[in-house]
Scaffold this motif. Structure first.
Motif, mmCIF file in Angstrom:
data_model
loop_
_atom_site.group_PDB
_atom_site.id
_atom_site.type_symbol
_atom_site.label_atom_id
_atom_site.label_comp_id
_atom_site.label_asym_id
_atom_site.label_seq_id
_atom_site.Cartn_x
_atom_site.Cartn_y
_atom_site.Cartn_z
ATOM 1 N N ALA A 1 0.845 -1.201 0.000
ATOM 2 C CA ALA A 1 0.000 0.000 0.000
ATOM 3 C C ALA A 1 0.877 1.247 0.000
ATOM 4 C CB ALA A 1 -0.937 0.002 1.200
ATOM 5 N N LEU A 2 1.174 1.756 -1.191
ATOM 6 C CA LEU A 2 1.927 2.989 -1.322
ATOM 7 C C LEU A 2 1.003 4.178 -1.076
ATOM 8 C CD1 LEU A 2 4.494 4.577 -2.302
ATOM 9 C CD2 LEU A 2 3.561 4.378 -4.617
ATOM 10 N N ILE A 3 1.481 5.142 -0.317
ATOM 11 C CA ILE A 3 0.748 6.390 -0.118
ATOM 12 C C ILE A 3 1.470 7.446 -0.947
ATOM 13 C CG2 ILE A 3 -0.147 8.072 1.524
ATOM 14 C CD1 ILE A 3 -1.313 5.230 1.787
ATOM 15 N N ASP A 4 0.871 7.799 -2.090
ATOM 16 C CA ASP A 4 1.507 8.697 -3.055
ATOM 17 C C ASP A 4 0.835 10.067 -2.994
ATOM 18 O OD1 ASP A 4 2.818 9.883 -5.135
ATOM 19 O OD2 ASP A 4 2.244 8.424 -6.647
ATOM 20 N N GLU A 5 1.544 11.027 -2.410
ATOM 21 C CA GLU A 5 1.028 12.388 -2.271
ATOM 22 C C GLU A 5 -0.365 12.386 -1.637
ATOM 23 O OE1 GLU A 5 1.408 14.472 -5.979
ATOM 24 O OE2 GLU A 5 3.554 14.049 -6.156
ATOM 25 N N GLY A 6 -0.514 11.593 -0.585
ATOM 26 C CA GLY A 6 -1.749 11.554 0.181
ATOM 27 C C GLY A 6 -2.832 10.664 -0.382
ATOM 28 N N GLY B 1 13.813 15.198 -7.254
ATOM 29 C CA GLY B 1 13.775 16.234 -6.224
ATOM 30 C C GLY B 1 12.650 16.093 -5.221
ATOM 31 N N LYS B 2 11.958 14.934 -5.251
ATOM 32 C CA LYS B 2 10.858 14.712 -4.320
ATOM 33 C C LYS B 2 11.336 13.881 -3.135
ATOM 34 C CE LYS B 2 7.017 15.089 -7.568
ATOM 35 N NZ LYS B 2 5.760 14.454 -8.056
ATOM 36 N N PRO B 3 10.624 13.952 -2.013
ATOM 37 C CA PRO B 3 11.015 13.133 -0.854
ATOM 38 C C PRO B 3 10.685 11.667 -1.067
ATOM 39 C CG PRO B 3 8.965 14.300 -0.411
ATOM 40 C CD PRO B 3 9.464 14.822 -1.739
ATOM 41 N N GLU B 4 11.181 10.829 -0.192
ATOM 42 C CA GLU B 4 10.866 9.408 -0.264
ATOM 43 C C GLU B 4 9.380 9.180 -0.019
ATOM 44 O OE1 GLU B 4 13.395 7.566 2.613
ATOM 45 O OE2 GLU B 4 15.124 7.502 1.254
ATOM 46 N N ASN B 5 8.846 8.153 -0.656
ATOM 47 C CA ASN B 5 7.435 7.825 -0.502
ATOM 48 C C ASN B 5 7.170 7.144 0.839
ATOM 49 O OD1 ASN B 5 6.044 8.770 -2.822
ATOM 50 N ND2 ASN B 5 6.959 7.128 -4.045
#
Length: 294
Positions: A167-172, A220-224
């Motif tokens: 279950a990845l939480i991708d940008e909420g 340039g994005k944070p870790e998921n």
């Protein structure tokens, strides 16, 4: 049922499209027209029992073998996806700020480390907050990671066994990653649950978690982040998740929920108000591009 693809426009350009056809050579939507189940088997009934008294759930015995559309073959980097907002939902290459998207090679990985794709006739409803993750869906078909040995081709439709899910939480948003294996894989019979992956392909689940955690960092994005502290859930949990997204899709294509810009044009979903003729489907494709790529 067999499927084929037709490429229009040149690869690695914004105009590139991969359209799908059925065994009769007619255009279809990979999102809506390819059945979710690949193994419907009609069962027999006692002679004194009328079929009309039985529900569809009893009329078909389902062995939980699903179809999957391969969007991105293993080891490749172009971020291809089902165009959910385009008529007939061809595969296109995703763009960001006008530029085509490619996933970076995050050491020690090369491109996507599985055949990556989606299960047709599923939809992660952005209006539904998942009771387990606490987040709404990501507005796409549910994603799959095929761990089989074969490197598939773009647009290939395969039959899969579900083994588990992350279950990845991708940008909420909830973005399920379903771990599957191609039923035609020589080792498919040995894989029936997520623990089989851990036992027979040591390190693969850890690599999968690491890939999804870090693949956006080069941009340039944070870790998921993940639900369940990054724990892979088992086969039964994953199958129920897939089936729930199928129910959301039914509401979508039946116009019982807001499509929110998604294109539900289809050629063979019975009782769908979005159903069109084969002629209309062909005209739609021809209107987008007359250039077939060979």
């Amino acid at each position: 049922m067999s499927y084929s693809i037709e490429q229009r426009g040149r690869p690695n350009t914004p105009d590139y499209r991969v359209y799908f056809k059925n065994s009769e050579g007619k255009y279809i939507s990979p999102f809506h027209d390819i059945p979710i189940y690949a193994d419907e088997i009609l069962i027999s009934f006692p002679l004194n029992l009328s079929k009309r008294f039985l529900s569809v759930d009893y009329y078909f015995m389902l062995q939980n073998i699903f179809h999957a559309v391969v969007e991105i073959p293993r080891w490749t980097n172009a971020k291809m996806e089902i165009a959910t907002k385009d008529a007939l939902n061809p595969l296109i290459q995703d763009t960001k700020k006008g530029n085509l998207r490619y996933v970076a090679n995050v050491f020690p990985h090369k491109g996507y480390i599985w055949n990556y794709g989606a299960i047709p006739q599923t939809w992660e409803d952005p209006g539904h907050k998942d009771g387990d993750t606490g987040c709404c869906g990501d507005n796409d078909p549910i994603d799959i990671c095929d761990i089989g040995n074969k490197v598939c081709t773009r647009g290939e439709v395969i039959k899969i066994k579900v083994l588990g899910t992350l279950a990845l939480i991708d940008e909420g948003e909830t973005d399920w990653k379903v771990i599957v294996i191609n039923t035609e894989d020589p080792e498919a019979a040995e894989f029936n649950n997520i623990d089989d992956v851990r036992r027979l392909k040591p390190g693969y689940l850890e690599a999968t978690f690491d890939w999804f955690k870090r693949y956006k960092v080069p941009d340039g994005k944070p870790e998921n982040h993940f639900a369940f502290n990054g724990e892979f859930k088992d086969r039964d949990f994953a199958i129920e998740t897939v089936k729930s997204t199928h129910e959301f899709w039914k509401a979508l294509v039946g116009k019982k929920t807001d499509a929110g810009g998604l294109n539900c044009m289809n050629t063979c979903v019975l009782d769908s108000p979005f159903q069109c003729s084969s002629g209309d489907a062909k005209a739609t494709v021809d209107a987008v591009s007359s250039s077939v790529y060979h």
